[in-house]
Design an enzyme around this catalytic site. Sequence first.
Site, PDB file in Angstrom:
ATOM      1  N   ASP A 185      35.988  46.043  39.709  1.00 29.86           N
ATOM      2  CA  ASP A 185      35.655  45.044  40.716  1.00 29.86           C
ATOM      3  C   ASP A 185      34.441  45.425  41.556  1.00 29.86           C
ATOM      4  O   ASP A 185      33.965  46.566  41.510  1.00 29.86           O
ATOM      5  CB  ASP A 185      36.864  44.772  41.633  1.00 29.86           C
ATOM      6  CG  ASP A 185      37.670  46.033  41.949  1.00 29.86           C
ATOM      7  OD1 ASP A 185      37.103  47.136  41.851  1.00 29.86           O
ATOM      8  OD2 ASP A 185      38.853  45.911  42.303  1.00 29.86           O
ATOM      9  N   ASN A 227      50.545  45.518  48.260  1.00 29.76           N
ATOM     10  CA  ASN A 227      51.143  44.229  47.903  1.00 29.76           C
ATOM     11  C   ASN A 227      51.229  44.025  46.391  1.00 29.76           C
ATOM     12  O   ASN A 227      51.477  42.927  45.917  1.00 29.76           O
ATOM     13  CB  ASN A 227      50.358  43.076  48.549  1.00 29.76           C
ATOM     14  CG  ASN A 227      48.904  43.033  48.058  1.00 29.76           C
ATOM     15  OD1 ASN A 227      48.520  43.806  47.181  1.00 29.76           O
ATOM     16  ND2 ASN A 227      48.111  42.134  48.613  1.00 29.76           N
ATOM     17  N   HIS A 261      48.712  44.469  44.240  1.00 27.14           N
ATOM     18  CA  HIS A 261      47.498  44.030  43.535  1.00 27.14           C
ATOM     19  C   HIS A 261      46.990  45.117  42.601  1.00 27.14           C
ATOM     20  O   HIS A 261      47.161  46.310  42.856  1.00 27.14           O
ATOM     21  CB  HIS A 261      46.418  43.511  44.500  1.00 27.14           C
ATOM     22  CG  HIS A 261      45.732  44.538  45.335  1.00 27.14           C
ATOM     23  ND1 HIS A 261      45.543  44.398  46.691  1.00 27.14           N
ATOM     24  CD2 HIS A 261      45.155  45.735  45.014  1.00 27.14           C
ATOM     25  CE1 HIS A 261      44.874  45.442  47.161  1.00 27.14           C
ATOM     26  NE2 HIS A 261      44.643  46.274  46.166  1.00 27.14           N
ATOM     27  N   GLU A 276      45.215  39.503  43.659  1.00 29.10           N
ATOM     28  CA  GLU A 276      46.192  39.442  44.744  1.00 29.10           C
ATOM     29  C   GLU A 276      47.445  38.688  44.291  1.00 29.10           C
ATOM     30  O   GLU A 276      47.414  37.980  43.276  1.00 29.10           O
ATOM     31  CB  GLU A 276      45.562  38.725  45.948  1.00 29.10           C
ATOM     32  CG  GLU A 276      44.295  39.372  46.495  1.00 29.10           C
ATOM     33  CD  GLU A 276      44.569  40.602  47.360  1.00 29.10           C
ATOM     34  OE1 GLU A 276      45.643  41.237  47.214  1.00 29.10           O
ATOM     35  OE2 GLU A 276      43.701  40.946  48.180  1.00 29.10           O
TER      36      GLU A 276
HETATM   37  C1  F6R Z   1      39.861  49.472  43.200  1.00 31.67           C
HETATM   38  C2  F6R Z   1      40.895  48.477  43.014  1.00 31.67           C
HETATM   39  C3  F6R Z   1      42.101  48.359  43.883  1.00 31.67           C
HETATM   40  C4  F6R Z   1      42.671  49.696  44.340  1.00 31.67           C
HETATM   41  C5  F6R Z   1      43.863  49.475  45.265  1.00 31.67           C
HETATM   42  C6  F6R Z   1      44.407  50.766  45.826  1.00 31.67           C
HETATM   43  O1  F6R Z   1      38.842  49.325  42.242  1.00 31.67           O
HETATM   44  O2  F6R Z   1      40.731  47.715  42.140  1.00 31.67           O
HETATM   45  O3  F6R Z   1      43.089  47.635  43.200  1.00 31.67           O
HETATM   46  O4  F6R Z   1      43.062  50.444  43.237  1.00 31.67           O
HETATM   47  O5  F6R Z   1      43.475  48.651  46.345  1.00 31.67           O
HETATM   48  O6  F6R Z   1      43.448  51.309  46.681  1.00 31.67           O
HETATM   49  P1  F6R Z   1      43.585  52.815  47.232  1.00 31.67           P
HETATM   50  O7  F6R Z   1      43.429  53.695  46.052  1.00 31.67           O
HETATM   51  O8  F6R Z   1      42.440  52.957  48.206  1.00 31.67           O
HETATM   52  O9  F6R Z   1      44.930  52.905  47.864  1.00 31.67           O
END
Ligand code: F6R
Length: 245
Positions: free
Chosen positions: A67, A136, A138, A143
């Site tokens: 992303d 959540n 994701h 989401e």
């Molecule tokens: C990052 C991504 C997100 C993260 C998720 C967890 O490229 O796609 O899905 O993996 O938000 O984030 P952290 O690792 O910061 O807890």
Amino acid sequence: MNIIQVKDYAEMSKKAAELLIKKVKANPSINLGLATGGTPKGLYKELIHDHTQNGTSYQKVTTFNLDEYIGMKANNPNSYHYYMADALFNHIDIPAQHTHLPNGRAQNNEQECIRYDQLIDSLGGIDLQVLGIGQNGHIGFNEPGTPFHSPTHIVKLEESTRQANARYFNSIDEVPTHAITMGISSIMKSKEILLLVSGESKSEAMQKLLHGEISEDFPASILKNHPCVTIIADQKALSGILINS
Ligand code: F6R
């Protein structure tokens, strides 16, 4: 889903690096799917350490990131382009032209989504996708409520996700409202998935992932339908959770 239980973040990062390095050695032209965020930072440090010490080469490896924020220049320190260069790409021998991220500043966002999925397919698909998980549920920026069949698309970020990511910005107002993300169907096409989970803040998500139903309300739940998922989770992420193994 194969669950590897580890003590803490450091052990999770080491285990993930061991697994990934083994894959790169077995297939030097591997296509890797990569994530950003706090979770894989330790993994990337381990890969750099191994590259420096043992010379594991990434010259033939190709990478695709999940992303990118919409509207952010690649040289903005909060962009995922910048994160990847800083956390990994600048410290290993991967050619820049082998590293791919969605373009958050494309003239036509819809076209960019199609281009990114086609690029992945045309280069043979992703062999191993590294994932983190949001509180959540994701994955990528998919989401809750995202259709499971979604290809790469533009998303409006949930307030909770913006809050969680605000720690990297000066204020919540600076956190972008939209992102471009590989879709759930794009992620599910990966031949193999490696999900990393660390910390108490993720234990509710782990509980739902391991014991909840498969539902678009909890995007990561779709991983139960993937034939080859490995989860490396630490004690805090697994606290109070019963593992059926
Ligand atoms: C990052 C991504 C997100 C993260 C998720 C967890 O490229 O796609 O899905 O993996 O938000 O984030 P952290 O690792 O910061 O807890």
